[in-house]
Design a protein around this motif. Structure first.
Motif, short mmCIF file in Angstrom:
data_model
loop_
_atom_site.label_atom_id
_atom_site.label_comp_id
_atom_site.label_asym_id
_atom_site.label_seq_id
_atom_site.Cartn_x
_atom_site.Cartn_y
_atom_site.Cartn_z
N GLN A 183 0.82 -1.20 0.00
CA GLN A 183 0.00 0.00 0.00
C GLN A 183 0.86 1.26 0.00
O GLN A 183 2.03 1.24 0.37
N ILE A 184 0.24 2.35 -0.42
CA ILE A 184 0.96 3.62 -0.58
C ILE A 184 0.11 4.77 0.00
O ILE A 184 -1.03 4.57 0.42
N PRO A 195 -6.07 -7.45 2.64
CA PRO A 195 -7.32 -7.82 3.32
C PRO A 195 -7.31 -7.55 4.82
O PRO A 195 -8.36 -7.35 5.42
N LYS A 196 -6.12 -7.50 5.44
CA LYS A 196 -6.05 -7.22 6.87
C LYS A 196 -6.14 -5.73 7.18
O LYS A 196 -6.51 -5.35 8.29
N ASN A 217 -6.15 1.45 1.51
CA ASN A 217 -6.06 1.99 0.16
C ASN A 217 -7.36 1.76 -0.61
O ASN A 217 -7.87 2.65 -1.31
N TRP A 218 -7.89 0.56 -0.49
CA TRP A 218 -9.12 0.22 -1.21
C TRP A 218 -10.31 1.04 -0.71
O TRP A 218 -11.10 1.56 -1.51
N THR A 219 -10.41 1.18 0.59
CA THR A 219 -11.51 1.96 1.18
C THR A 219 -11.48 3.40 0.72
O THR A 219 -12.51 3.97 0.32
N LYS A 262 -8.74 -4.60 -7.48
CA LYS A 262 -7.92 -4.99 -6.33
C LYS A 262 -6.73 -5.83 -6.79
O LYS A 262 -6.89 -6.77 -7.57
N VAL A 263 -5.53 -5.49 -6.29
CA VAL A 263 -4.36 -6.33 -6.56
C VAL A 263 -3.52 -6.44 -5.29
O VAL A 263 -3.11 -5.45 -4.72
N SER A 264 -3.30 -7.66 -4.87
CA SER A 264 -2.45 -7.92 -3.71
C SER A 264 -1.07 -8.40 -4.12
O SER A 264 -0.10 -8.29 -3.37
#
Length: 354
Positions: free
Chosen positions: A287-288, A312-313, A317-319, A336-338
Motif C-alpha cells: 500500500q501507498i 485484506p487485513k 487503500n481500497w476503502t 484490487k491487486v495484492s
C-alpha cells in the motif's frame, strides 16, 4: 496666516492618505507572498505512460498505456497557497514534520525518497525476472537508515534518515546482518563510527549505542529501522528514467512494463491502465499514500482502469479509493491487486479494445 510645520505635515498626510494606505497594504501583501511556512501541500499529480521511462532493449508497440501515477507536493508555501489548499476539497495541508514523518531535515527526507525510488526499481527488476523465471544478479551495497527511533541518540550525533551505511569502525558492513552481528559484540553506551553515503556526498558519524528491546529479545543497537540496499543487474539492458520522481509507489507499474516488453506482450490490451503500489522481490504489492490524489490524476488522463493495492487485513487503500471515486464521481474502474500475479491475471484476461 502662518502655516506651522505640524499643519504642513498634517496637510501632507491628508493629501497622500489613500496612497499611504494602498502602499501599506501592498507591503503587507508582498511580505505575506514571499514568506514561506513549514507546511506541505498535496494535490493531484500526474498519470504518465511508464513505457517511455523503461527501456529493456526490446521494442513493443502498446495500443493502450500503462500509467504510473504521482501526488503533487509543494513545500514551504506562502499563506495564500495554504488558504487556497484549505478550502479546496481536492487538496490537503500537512505540517512539514507530519509530511516527512519527523525526518531530521528536508534534505534527509529527500535522500530517503530517492533511495525508495532506487529500491523500487531494483525490486521491480527482481519481481519481474522472478515472475518470468529468469536469473538475475544481486549484490548488497549497504544499509539504509530508513527511520530513526525516538529513543535513538544517533540523530543528535550526526546520523540522518536516508544515510546509507557501508562501514562501521573501519570494517565493511554492506548488509543488515553484518551490521547487526557487529553491534551485538558491543554494549549500551559504547560508541561506534559509521560511514557511507548521504545522497551524492560521503558522511561519517560517531554514535552512542542503546539497549533495544526487553528481556530475551534485548540487544544493543543504534536505534533505527533499516534495510539492505541492493544493486540488481539484469541480463537485459534495462534502464529507468524516474530521476524526477521520489518514493516507491511506481514499483508495480514498472514491473508490469518490464514484463510486457521482455515477453513482447501488450498487457494494456488497448486500454489506459493506471495504477500504483510498491513491489517486493516476491511480487507482493504494498500500500501507498495519497491514492485519492493519484486517482484524480488518472481520471484527468481518462484511465479506463486503476490497479489498487489491496491488503485484506488493512484495506485502507481500497476503502479510500472507493470513497474517492464515489464522492468525486471519477471514471476509472477499480481493480484490487495484492500480488503481481493478480495484476498480470487481470490484464491478460482483458479482451483487446476495439
Amino acid at each position: 496666516m502662518v502655516t506651522t510645520n505640524e499643519q504642513r505635515k498634517e496637510h501632507w498626510i491628508r493629501r497622500y492618505r489613500t496612497t499611504l494606505i494602498i502602499g501599506f497594504f501592498l507591503l503587507i501583501f508582498f511580505i505575506a507572498y514571499i514568506k514561506p511556512w513549514p507546511y506541505m501541500l498535496y494535490g493531484a499529480g500526474s498519470a504518465e505512460p511508464v513505457h517511455s521511462r523503461v527501456e529493456t532493449g526490446h521494442k513493443l508497440e502498446e495500443k493502450g498505456a500503462l500509467l504510473f501515477t504521482t501526488v503533487s507536493t509543494y513545500s514551504n508555501p506562502n499563506i495564500f497557497s495554504i488558504i487556497y489548499a484549505r478550502i479546496n476539497p481536492r487538496m490537503e495541508v500537512k505540517s512539514q514534520e507530519e509530511a516527512t514523518s519527523g525526518a531530521t531535515n528536508i534534505n534527509a527526507y529527500r535522500n530517503l525518497l530517492a533511495w525508495m525510488r532506487d529500491s523500487s526499481e531494483a525490486n521491480a527488476l527482481l519481481a519481474a525476472y522472478t515472475a518470468m523465471k529468469k536469473p538475475i544478479d544481486v549484490k548488497e551495497q549497504g544499509v539504509i537508515v530508513y527511520a530513526l527511533l525516538p529513543e535513538s541518540k544517533a540523530r543528535d550525533n550526526g546520523l540522518q534518515e536516508g544515510d546509507i551505511i557501508t562501514n562501521i569502525d573501519g570494517k565493511e558492513a554492506r548488509t543488515v546482518k553484518v551490521l547487526t552481528d557487529y553491534l551485538t559484540t558491543k554494549k549500551p553506551g559504547d560508541k561506534v563510527k559509521v560511514s557511507g553515503t548521504r545522497g551524492d556526498n560521503k558522511f561519517e558519524a560517531t554514535v552512542p549505542l542503546i539497549n533495544m528491546g526487553t528481556g530475551t529479545s534485548s540487544r544493543t543497537g543504534i536505534g533505527f529501522q533499516n534495510d539492505t540496499v541492493l544493486k540488481v543487474t539484469a541480463p537485459d539492458p534495462v534502464k529507468f528514467d524516474f530521476a524526477d520522481t521520489g518514493g516507491p509507489s511506481a514499483g508495480l507499474m514498472m514491473t508490469l512494463e518490464i514484463i510486457a516488453q521482455l515477453t513482447n506482450d501488450d498487457l494494456t490490451r488497448g486500454f489506459r491502465i493506471a495504477g500504483t503500489g510498491t513491489i517486493s522481490a516476491d511480487g507482493t504489492v504494498g500500500q501507498i499514500g495519497g491514492i485519492n490524489y493519484k486517482l484524480m490524476a488518472a481520471d484527468k488522463e481518462k484511465a479506463d482502469y486503476f490497479l489498487v493495492p489491496y491488503d485484506p487485513k488493512n484495506p485502507s487503500n481500497w476503502t479510500l479509493a472507493e470513497k474517492t471515486v464515489k464522492d468525486l464521481k471519477l471514471s476509472p474502474k477499480l481493480v484490487k491487486v495484492s500480488t503481481l500475479q493478480e495484476a498480470l491475471d487481470f490484464l491478460k484476461k482483458l479482451e483487446f479494445k476495439a
